[in-house]
Write an enzyme that holds these catalytic residues in place. Structure first.
Site, PDB file in Angstrom:
ATOM      1  N   HIS A 169      13.585  -1.237  40.655  1.00 45.94           N
ATOM      2  CA  HIS A 169      12.411  -1.642  39.880  1.00 45.94           C
ATOM      3  C   HIS A 169      11.131  -0.979  40.379  1.00 45.94           C
ATOM      4  CE1 HIS A 169      10.094  -3.796  37.049  1.00 45.94           C
ATOM      5  NE2 HIS A 169      10.774  -4.925  37.041  1.00 45.94           N
ATOM      6  N   ASP A 412      22.608   5.237  21.396  1.00 45.83           N
ATOM      7  CA  ASP A 412      23.859   5.750  20.815  1.00 45.83           C
ATOM      8  C   ASP A 412      24.279   7.021  21.549  1.00 45.83           C
ATOM      9  OD1 ASP A 412      25.949   6.692  19.285  1.00 45.83           O
ATOM     10  OD2 ASP A 412      24.815   6.844  17.413  1.00 45.83           O
TER      11      ASP A 412
END
Length: 470
Positions: A169, A412
């Site tokens: 993070h 995708d």
């Protein structure tokens, strides 16, 4: 339930950025100093996501793995620092992410005979521990920490596969991590189509220049001092803080709030606020956004489901993207952390009462408005001191991971949209995850939670009844 021991590691690959020309190499930096927004998350647990992909026809595992591996190497050309490590050199006042020749990213290839349809279904609860073998561990030691790690798990009996991601993070916020995964997916999908298959569209090209991050209040040294005093003094360790472990019977659930339901909640709150203004119990109307009502409704349902007999307030927290809030605004494709946290403290009796949704929405709205009036860095000197104790506390801190604006279901790789995306790491922080709907219906929002099984069942009942009553 899926057999947790059914995951077999086939190979652990070390993927290096594909070599580039000297001109292209100079366009991407080898080192990134951590900014004040990055430093806040230096000891925070890695963010883990899990993408499930259903393939309708039989597929060749070697081809799938080969394409994912090759495209990862290519995309790292554009994001070369991610192949490096965070270190905190003795001569440096702060940590830095550095790539040196020979650095690589860990990509684990695994196979599982677990029930793919059970794990990737959004209509049933999944035991939290069932996802643990599907996400990689991020290599972190006292001296250095990797930026990212990935795992591809193939389910030959279920015609599907998953991609697990672990990201530090302190290097990536939600927007940046989504940009990277979408870039990897874009290159994988178009691999071999044409000679420009390694190119990225403008919106996916990262902007690395740290000079756009201003620190007029001198927050960096404050953060660095506070971080060194966590388990300190003068603690320069890069080991992350161990947050609470989920209960043994914890389950994961995904709940959908439709756009008509969100609009109905807005209307309901607006009507209530009109009444309160007439009765002089409220001076002005809150800003009613899809986020404020979705987040507030989920928090109210959580508070009711947990049935905690306490006078302690309900604690909520969320982050705001700051890129557009600077003057001048930062590029939207700035790569790194650029989020500001805000905490909300709401009266528990008010949240659990008849007008609980209105109470929660009003508190959230006032907090968001204060950012515009006070500035994004108001109170930032206390962020480290608030964040780590709050997330480690046994008291639920209702945070948020993700955003419907990220468009995570548009990721995708060439095999279609994900059938399900989960933020695995919310089991450690107690946060909820937010995403747009998998079904692509504009305005619908998915909420992901990890709760003890009986609390999840209670939440599901309260959640459904509240929407029905609207």
């Amino acid at each position: 339930m899926a057999d947790i021991n059914s995951v077999r590691v086939v190979e652990v690959c070390k993927v290096a950025p594909q070599p580039t020309s000297p001109e292209d190499h100079s366009a991407t930096p080898d080192a990134l100093p951590l900014t004040l927004f990055d430093l806040l998350w230096l000891r925070f647990a890695p963010v883990q996501r899990l993408f499930f992909y259903q393939i309708s026809n039989s597929f060749e595992t070697t081809i799938l793995v080969s394409k994912l591996k090759a495209s990862l190497s290519i995309v790292l050309q554009h994001f070369r620092p991610l192949a490096g490590n965070i270190t905190w050199p003795r001569h440096s006042p702060k940590p830095v992410l550095t790539y040196v020749q020979g650095d690589t990213v860990s990509l684990t290839i695994a196979e599982s005979h677990a029930d793919f349809h059970h794990l990737s279904s959004r209509s049933n609860f999944v035991e939290a521990k069932e996802y643990h073998p599907l996400v990689p561990q991020l290599p972190i030691s006292h001296e250095k920490a990797a930026a990212v790690a990935f795992q591809v798990t193939v389910f030959p009996n279920g015609n599907g596969f998953s991609i697990g991601t672990s990201m530090h993070h302190a290097i990536l916020d939600g927007k940046s991590s989504t940009m990277f995964v979408k870039s990897w997916a874009h290159i994988c999908k178009h691999l071999g189509d044409d000679p420009s298959g390694s190119a990225l569209p403008d919106q996916l090209q990262p902007f690395f220049d740290r000079r756009v991050v201003q620190d007029p209040a001198g927050l960096e040294p404050i953060f660095l001092n506070q971080l060194q005093n966590l388990d300190g003094p003068n603690n320069r360790s890069l080991m992350v803080t161990q947050f609470k472990s989920p209960p043994p019977d914890a389950v994961r659930g995904i709940f959908v709030i439709t756009r008509p339901e969100i609009e109905a909640m807005k209307q309901w709150v607006s009507t209530k606020m009109t009444e309160m203004i007439k009765n002089e119990k409220q001076s002005d109307r809150p800003h009613l956004s899809a986020f404020s009502v979705t987040y507030a409704y989920t928090c109210v349902c959580l508070a009711k489901a947990e049935e905690k007999q306490s006078d302690k307030p309900v604690l909520m927290a969320f982050s705001l993207d700051c890129r557009s809030r600077f003057d001048p605004p930062m590029p939207t494709n700035y790569f790194g952390n650029c989020i500001a946290g805000r905490a909300v403290v709401a009266d528990r009796k008010g949240v659990l009462g008849e007008d609980g949704l209105t109470v929660a929405v009003n508190e959230i709205s006032e907090t968001i408005k204060s950012v515009d009036s006070d500035g994004i860095l108001k109170g930032a000197e206390t962020w480290v001191q608030i964040l780590y104790p709050a997330v480690s506390s046994e008291e639920r801190f209702m945070g948020v991971a993700g955003s419907p604006r990220f468009g995570i279901y548009d990721t995708d790789f060439g095999w279609g949209r994900p059938s399900k995306v989960e933020v695995v790491s919310i089991e450690e922080t107690g946060a909820m995850s937010l995403a747009e709907s998998r079904d692509g219906i504009a305005g619908d929002v998915e909420v992901g939670l990890v709760l003890e099984k009986h609390h999840m069942q209670a939440f599901a009942s309260v959640f459904a009844k509240g929407l029905q009553d609207l």
